[in-house]
Write a protein that holds these residues in place. Structure first.
Motif, PDB file in Angstrom:
ATOM      1  N   GLN A  76       1.654  10.304   5.190  1.00 52.03           N
ATOM      2  CA  GLN A  76       1.655  11.520   4.381  1.00 52.03           C
ATOM      3  C   GLN A  76       1.507  12.752   5.271  1.00 52.03           C
ATOM      4  N   ALA A  95       0.833  -1.205   0.000  1.00 54.03           N
ATOM      5  CA  ALA A  95       0.000   0.000   0.000  1.00 54.03           C
ATOM      6  C   ALA A  95       0.867   1.255   0.000  1.00 54.03           C
ATOM      7  N   HIS A 149       4.182   7.879  -9.347  1.00 57.69           N
ATOM      8  CA  HIS A 149       2.928   8.593  -9.117  1.00 57.69           C
ATOM      9  C   HIS A 149       3.156  10.063  -8.774  1.00 57.69           C
ATOM     10  N   HIS A 150       4.373  10.412  -8.380  1.00 57.68           N
ATOM     11  CA  HIS A 150       4.630  11.764  -7.884  1.00 57.68           C
ATOM     12  C   HIS A 150       5.755  12.485  -8.619  1.00 57.68           C
ATOM     13  N   VAL A 180      -1.141   4.848   5.206  1.00 54.24           N
ATOM     14  CA  VAL A 180      -0.741   5.701   4.086  1.00 54.24           C
ATOM     15  C   VAL A 180      -0.993   7.170   4.407  1.00 54.24           C
ATOM     16  N   HIS A 181      -2.180   7.474   4.871  1.00 56.81           N
ATOM     17  CA  HIS A 181      -2.544   8.875   5.078  1.00 56.81           C
ATOM     18  C   HIS A 181      -1.900   9.456   6.339  1.00 56.81           C
ATOM     19  N   ASP A 206       2.527   1.536  -3.498  1.00 55.79           N
ATOM     20  CA  ASP A 206       1.554   1.976  -4.502  1.00 55.79           C
ATOM     21  C   ASP A 206       1.269   3.472  -4.390  1.00 55.79           C
ATOM     22  N   HIS A 207       1.215   3.971  -3.157  1.00 57.74           N
ATOM     23  CA  HIS A 207       0.844   5.376  -2.961  1.00 57.74           C
ATOM     24  C   HIS A 207       2.018   6.330  -3.154  1.00 57.74           C
ATOM     25  N   PHE A 208       3.209   5.922  -2.684  1.00 60.87           N
ATOM     26  CA  PHE A 208       4.332   6.860  -2.656  1.00 60.87           C
ATOM     27  C   PHE A 208       5.381   6.611  -3.738  1.00 60.87           C
ATOM     28  N   PRO A 217      -8.954   9.340   3.880  1.00 61.95           N
ATOM     29  CA  PRO A 217      -8.602   9.318   2.463  1.00 61.95           C
ATOM     30  C   PRO A 217      -9.046  10.595   1.772  1.00 61.95           C
ATOM     31  N   GLU A 234      -5.181   2.043   4.488  1.00 65.98           N
ATOM     32  CA  GLU A 234      -5.520   3.443   4.214  1.00 65.98           C
ATOM     33  C   GLU A 234      -5.014   4.359   5.324  1.00 65.98           C
TER      34      GLU A 234
END
Length: 212
Positions: free
Chosen positions: A187, A16, A25-26, A183-184, A19-21, A210, A180
């Motif tokens: 961040q 997770a 993606h950035h 991840v948040h 995938d997010h960081f 989210p 979730e």
């Protein structure tokens, strides 16, 4: 913010985060969190997930009954030091970190737990919640201290418990929320940092829900 992730199992929490960081993606200079290494106490799927994403990995083997815990923590401390991370994330890591590691990363190691701490600490939190008959459990992200699941709480999210739940079914529902939330929370830490006032931990302007 540079992060080393510690994991012992399948690595779904790690995935997770990847995938997010992931820089894809950035952009390589824009991701708020950079996973600079992934470590484990054993060979596991989490390491393969990291390698597939091009993230360096390391193993500090722990053999119950034969490994000296203090020496193992010293070896882990050395391995972490090679990455000099801003934060260490215990994501399904099945070892208790000792004072040798905590001394270097006080207030900078976070853990996820499949219950609403301080209720149901320990390795059997989901089963304990079901046995107790609670109607709501959840996921907690907290700082690691010298105790077991006793560190200051950073974020929590509730998960309902149904009459028909089994341990595996409830745990999967918690894991969805846990991914979730981690991840948040990461961040938010990268963007705002952590402030501590005794046992109370706070992420200024914390956004642990989210994004829409």
């Amino acid at each position: 913010m540079s992060v080393v992730v510690l994991a012992s199992g399948s690595g779904t929490l790690l995935q997770a985060l990847i995938d997010h960081f992931h820089p894809a993606h950035h952009g390589p200079t824009q991701a708020p969190v950079r996973i600079c290494g992934v470590g484990s106490d054993r060979e596991c799927l989490a390491l393969h997930r990291a390698e597939a994403a091009g993230i360096p990995t390391f193993v500090v083997p722990y053999l119950p009954g034969t490994t000296n815990r203090s020496e193992w923590n010293q070896h882990l401390r050395t391995a972490l030091g090679r990455f000099a991370p801003d934060l260490v994330v215990s994501a399904g890591f099945m070892r208790i970190l000792g004072p040798e590691v905590l001394a270097d990363y006080a207030g900078r190691i976070i853990n996820t737990h499949p219950a609403l701490l301080p209720a149901f600490p320990g390795a059997h939190a989901v089963a304990d919640a079901l046995d107790y008959g609670v109607k709501v459990t959840g996921s907690t992200v907290h700082l690691i201290d010298a105790g077991v699941d006793t560190g200051p709480i950073l974020a929590q999210r509730a998960v309902p418990v149904y009459e028909t739940d089994r341990v595996d079914v409830l745990h999967e529902r918690i894991k969805t929320v846990e991914r979730e939330l981690l991840v948040h929370t990461l961040q938010a830490i990268a963007e705002h940092g952590i402030t501590l006032d005794g046992r109370k931990a706070r992420i200024p302007d914390n956004v642990t829900k989210p994004s829409r």
